[in-house]
Design a protein around this motif. Structure first.
Motif, PDB file in Angstrom:
ATOM      1  N   VAL A   1       0.858  -1.185   0.000  1.00 26.28           N
ATOM      2  CA  VAL A   1       0.000   0.000   0.000  1.00 26.28           C
ATOM      3  C   VAL A   1       0.893   1.232   0.000  1.00 26.28           C
ATOM      4  CG1 VAL A   1      -1.959  -1.079   1.158  1.00 26.28           C
ATOM      5  CG2 VAL A   1      -0.114  -0.094   2.525  1.00 26.28           C
ATOM      6  N   ARG A   2       0.302   2.381  -0.299  1.00 25.13           N
ATOM      7  CA  ARG A   2       1.089   3.627  -0.332  1.00 25.13           C
ATOM      8  C   ARG A   2       0.793   4.384   0.963  1.00 25.13           C
ATOM      9  NH1 ARG A   2      -0.209   8.006  -3.780  1.00 25.13           N
ATOM     10  NH2 ARG A   2      -1.869   6.755  -4.655  1.00 25.13           N
ATOM     11  N   VAL A   3       1.713   4.264   1.925  1.00 24.73           N
ATOM     12  CA  VAL A   3       1.449   4.894   3.230  1.00 24.73           C
ATOM     13  C   VAL A   3       1.660   6.399   3.112  1.00 24.73           C
ATOM     14  CG1 VAL A   3       2.103   5.019   5.660  1.00 24.73           C
ATOM     15  CG2 VAL A   3       2.079   2.816   4.479  1.00 24.73           C
ATOM     16  N   ARG A   4       0.568   7.148   3.284  1.00 32.73           N
ATOM     17  CA  ARG A   4       0.667   8.606   3.139  1.00 32.73           C
ATOM     18  C   ARG A   4       0.815   9.280   4.487  1.00 32.73           C
ATOM     19  NH1 ARG A   4      -3.827  10.912  -0.674  1.00 32.73           N
ATOM     20  NH2 ARG A   4      -2.480  12.731  -0.493  1.00 32.73           N
ATOM     21  N   LEU A   5       0.418   8.552   5.517  1.00 30.33           N
ATOM     22  CA  LEU A   5       0.385   9.190   6.825  1.00 30.33           C
ATOM     23  C   LEU A   5       0.471   8.120   7.897  1.00 30.33           C
ATOM     24  CD1 LEU A   5      -0.227  12.045   7.903  1.00 30.33           C
ATOM     25  CD2 LEU A   5      -2.644  11.457   7.864  1.00 30.33           C
ATOM     26  N   GLU A   6       1.170   8.421   8.974  1.00 25.93           N
ATOM     27  CA  GLU A   6       1.169   7.528  10.144  1.00 25.93           C
ATOM     28  C   GLU A   6       0.530   8.282  11.287  1.00 25.93           C
ATOM     29  OE1 GLU A   6       4.851   5.954  11.465  1.00 25.93           O
ATOM     30  OE2 GLU A   6       5.299   5.072   9.512  1.00 25.93           O
ATOM     31  N   LEU A   7      -0.420   7.657  11.951  1.00 28.22           N
ATOM     32  CA  LEU A   7      -1.098   8.334  13.062  1.00 28.22           C
ATOM     33  C   LEU A   7      -1.204   7.407  14.261  1.00 28.22           C
ATOM     34  CD1 LEU A   7      -4.066  10.142  11.235  1.00 28.22           C
ATOM     35  CD2 LEU A   7      -2.065  11.217  12.271  1.00 28.22           C
ATOM     36  N   GLY A   8      -1.090   7.992  15.446  1.00 28.71           N
ATOM     37  CA  GLY A   8      -1.114   7.186  16.671  1.00 28.71           C
ATOM     38  C   GLY A   8      -2.488   7.099  17.305  1.00 28.71           C
ATOM     39  N   SER A   9      -3.517   7.504  16.575  1.00 31.64           N
ATOM     40  CA  SER A   9      -4.848   7.472  17.188  1.00 31.64           C
ATOM     41  C   SER A   9      -5.878   6.952  16.194  1.00 31.64           C
ATOM     42  CB  SER A   9      -5.199   8.886  17.642  1.00 31.64           C
ATOM     43  OG  SER A   9      -6.530   9.203  17.361  1.00 31.64           O
ATOM     44  N   ASN A  10      -6.711   6.007  16.652  1.00 33.37           N
ATOM     45  CA  ASN A  10      -7.740   5.449  15.774  1.00 33.37           C
ATOM     46  C   ASN A  10      -8.745   6.530  15.361  1.00 33.37           C
ATOM     47  OD1 ASN A  10      -6.793   2.716  15.962  1.00 33.37           O
ATOM     48  ND2 ASN A  10      -7.575   2.709  18.056  1.00 33.37           N
ATOM     49  N   GLU A  11      -9.041   7.435  16.298  1.00 36.25           N
ATOM     50  CA  GLU A  11     -10.009   8.504  15.999  1.00 36.25           C
ATOM     51  C   GLU A  11      -9.464   9.421  14.899  1.00 36.25           C
ATOM     52  OE1 GLU A  11     -13.221   8.978  17.128  1.00 36.25           O
ATOM     53  OE2 GLU A  11     -12.762   6.930  17.727  1.00 36.25           O
ATOM     54  N   ALA A  12      -8.172   9.769  15.020  1.00 37.30           N
ATOM     55  CA  ALA A  12      -7.568  10.650  14.012  1.00 37.30           C
ATOM     56  C   ALA A  12      -7.535   9.939  12.659  1.00 37.30           C
ATOM     57  CB  ALA A  12      -6.164  11.043  14.443  1.00 37.30           C
ATOM     58  N   ILE A  13      -7.329   8.628  12.670  1.00 38.17           N
ATOM     59  CA  ILE A  13      -7.312   7.880  11.401  1.00 38.17           C
ATOM     60  C   ILE A  13      -8.690   7.950  10.748  1.00 38.17           C
ATOM     61  CG2 ILE A  13      -7.139   5.559  10.385  1.00 38.17           C
ATOM     62  CD1 ILE A  13      -4.765   5.047  12.151  1.00 38.17           C
ATOM     63  N   LYS A  14      -9.735   7.809  11.547  1.00 33.72           N
ATOM     64  CA  LYS A  14     -11.085   7.868  10.959  1.00 33.72           C
ATOM     65  C   LYS A  14     -11.327   9.238  10.312  1.00 33.72           C
ATOM     66  CE  LYS A  14     -13.499   6.471  14.537  1.00 33.72           C
ATOM     67  NZ  LYS A  14     -14.662   6.138  15.332  1.00 33.72           N
ATOM     68  N   GLU A  15     -10.852  10.294  10.988  1.00 29.54           N
ATOM     69  CA  GLU A  15     -11.018  11.649  10.428  1.00 29.54           C
ATOM     70  C   GLU A  15     -10.235  11.760   9.113  1.00 29.54           C
ATOM     71  OE1 GLU A  15     -12.943  14.215  11.403  1.00 29.54           O
ATOM     72  OE2 GLU A  15     -13.736  12.712  12.791  1.00 29.54           O
ATOM     73  N   ALA A  16      -9.027  11.192   9.104  1.00 27.35           N
ATOM     74  CA  ALA A  16      -8.188  11.286   7.894  1.00 27.35           C
ATOM     75  C   ALA A  16      -8.829  10.515   6.737  1.00 27.35           C
ATOM     76  CB  ALA A  16      -6.789  10.757   8.192  1.00 27.35           C
ATOM     77  N   ILE A  17      -9.469   9.390   7.045  1.00 30.57           N
ATOM     78  CA  ILE A  17     -10.155   8.632   5.975  1.00 30.57           C
ATOM     79  C   ILE A  17     -11.306   9.487   5.439  1.00 30.57           C
ATOM     80  CG2 ILE A  17     -11.483   6.545   5.402  1.00 30.57           C
ATOM     81  CD1 ILE A  17     -10.035   5.149   7.771  1.00 30.57           C
ATOM     82  N   ALA A  18     -12.088  10.037   6.365  1.00 31.23           N
ATOM     83  CA  ALA A  18     -13.226  10.872   5.948  1.00 31.23           C
ATOM     84  C   ALA A  18     -12.731  12.088   5.161  1.00 31.23           C
ATOM     85  CB  ALA A  18     -14.015  11.315   7.169  1.00 31.23           C
ATOM     86  N   GLY A  19     -11.523  12.559   5.493  1.00 32.27           N
ATOM     87  CA  GLY A  19     -10.959  13.707   4.792  1.00 32.27           C
ATOM     88  C   GLY A  19     -10.350  13.348   3.446  1.00 32.27           C
TER      89      GLY A  19
END
Ligand code: PGA
Length: 310
Positions: free
Chosen positions: A217-235
């Motif tokens: 996969v093409r990792v564009r971002l690493e985040l330490g929080s599941n909540e922040a990941i959900k926001e990034a997906i929605a974004g």
């Protein structure tokens, strides 16, 4: 005979464990000058330096190392003594120490809330952290119980699985693969992806599966929080793999969707574990039974959010 107070030893043990005067002050709820002066007095009583500061790093001297081992022994014995007294009193009061992986935050605080209502005199400390940090706390024997999804091979534990924790592929609801059935995993090749931080158990499980299937996969971002990941997906930053428990309720009106990708969900379970040989307090045992009983009221998630536990 060295004249040191228990308080000084506690301050020393905390500073040595956290490698920092500032963090020790925070943990003990005292000021940093108090930490320094307690360590100074202890150093004077012992007659040898306990720490060496080189640049910004704090090192234990040989005397400091020996004192740390002694302190850990003293505090463990005192804990056991407190536990015995509580047992003798038959009282459900005292302290419960837990650490748990990040995804448990979607149900554990609720179970703890019920537990604290039932036993209001119990003080609970709960650390919600990633897999690697839970393992580090195990190695330092910091808690009564540990909740995690992947049991380490190198630590002698008692453990019990108590709930499913499937990991699913989560994408924005309008993703071109949304709604398709049985998507070959190779379709994830080159997909923009948001990855959990290193040390995360979720990340480990995803990387292993992708590697086994030679998917990149093409990792564009690493985040330490599941909540922040959900926001990034929605974004629109990409897709990710998350525990099904991180997704609230029914997804039909959500900005997010679960993709039906082959080899997913990655089937995992939550385990509650204790160090083998550790004497569990009545409180920890009571919580262990309570946790297992209450979590049985969650349905297995397989595609569904667990029901409320009440
Ligand atoms: P994590 O834990 O927070 O370390 O990703 C989740 C898991 O191990 O299932």
């Amino acid at each position: 005979m060295i004249h040191a107070t228990l308080h000084q030893l506690k301050v020393f043990e905390t500073t040595a464990r956290l490698d920092s005067f500032t963090k020790a002050a925070e943990e003990l709820n005292i000021t940093q000058p108090t930490v320094s002066s307690q360590i100074k007095q202890l150093t004077k009583a012992i007659g040898l330096p306990l720490f060496e500061q080189i640049g910004k790093t704090l090192y234990l001297t040989d005397a400091g190392k020996a004192l740390l081992v002694t302190c850990q022994d003293i505090f463990e014995k005192l804990d056991n003594f407190e536990m015995k007294v509580a047992d003798l009193k038959g009282a459900k009061e005292g302290k419960l120490r837990l650490s748990a992986i990040s995804t448990t935050k979607y149900f554990l605080p609720r179970i703890l809330g019920l537990f604290c209502q039932k036993y209001p005199d119990i003080d609970v400390s709960l650390e919600i952290i990633n897999h690697e940090k839970v393992i580090n706390r195990m190695l330092d024997n910091e808690d009564d119980l540990y909740i995690l999804s992947q049991l380490p091979d190198n630590i002698d534990l008692h453990s019990q699985a108590f709930l499913d924790n499937p990991l699913v592929v989560v994408a924005k609801a309008d993703h071109p693969l949304a709604g398709q059935k049985n998507i070959p995993i190779s379709k994830l090749n080159n997909e923009p992806f948001i990855m959990r931080e290193s040390g995360s158990g979720t990340r480990q499980a995803v990387e292993t599966l992708l590697l086994e299937n030679q998917v990149k996969v093409r990792v564009r971002l690493e985040l330490g929080s599941n909540e922040a990941i959900k926001e990034a997906i929605a974004g629109g930053l990409g897709m990710s793999v998350l525990s099904r428990h991180t997704l609230q309720g029914d997804l039909s009106n959500s900005e997010l969707t679960i993709l039906d990708v082959q080899h997913f969900p990655i089937e995992r379970h939550w385990y509650v574990a204790t160090l083998n040989g550790k004497e569990l307090s009545v409180i920890a045992q009571t919580f262990l039974y309570f946790l297992i009983e209450k979590s049985a009221l969650f349905t297995n998630v397989n595609g569904k959010r667990p029901h409320a536990i009440y």
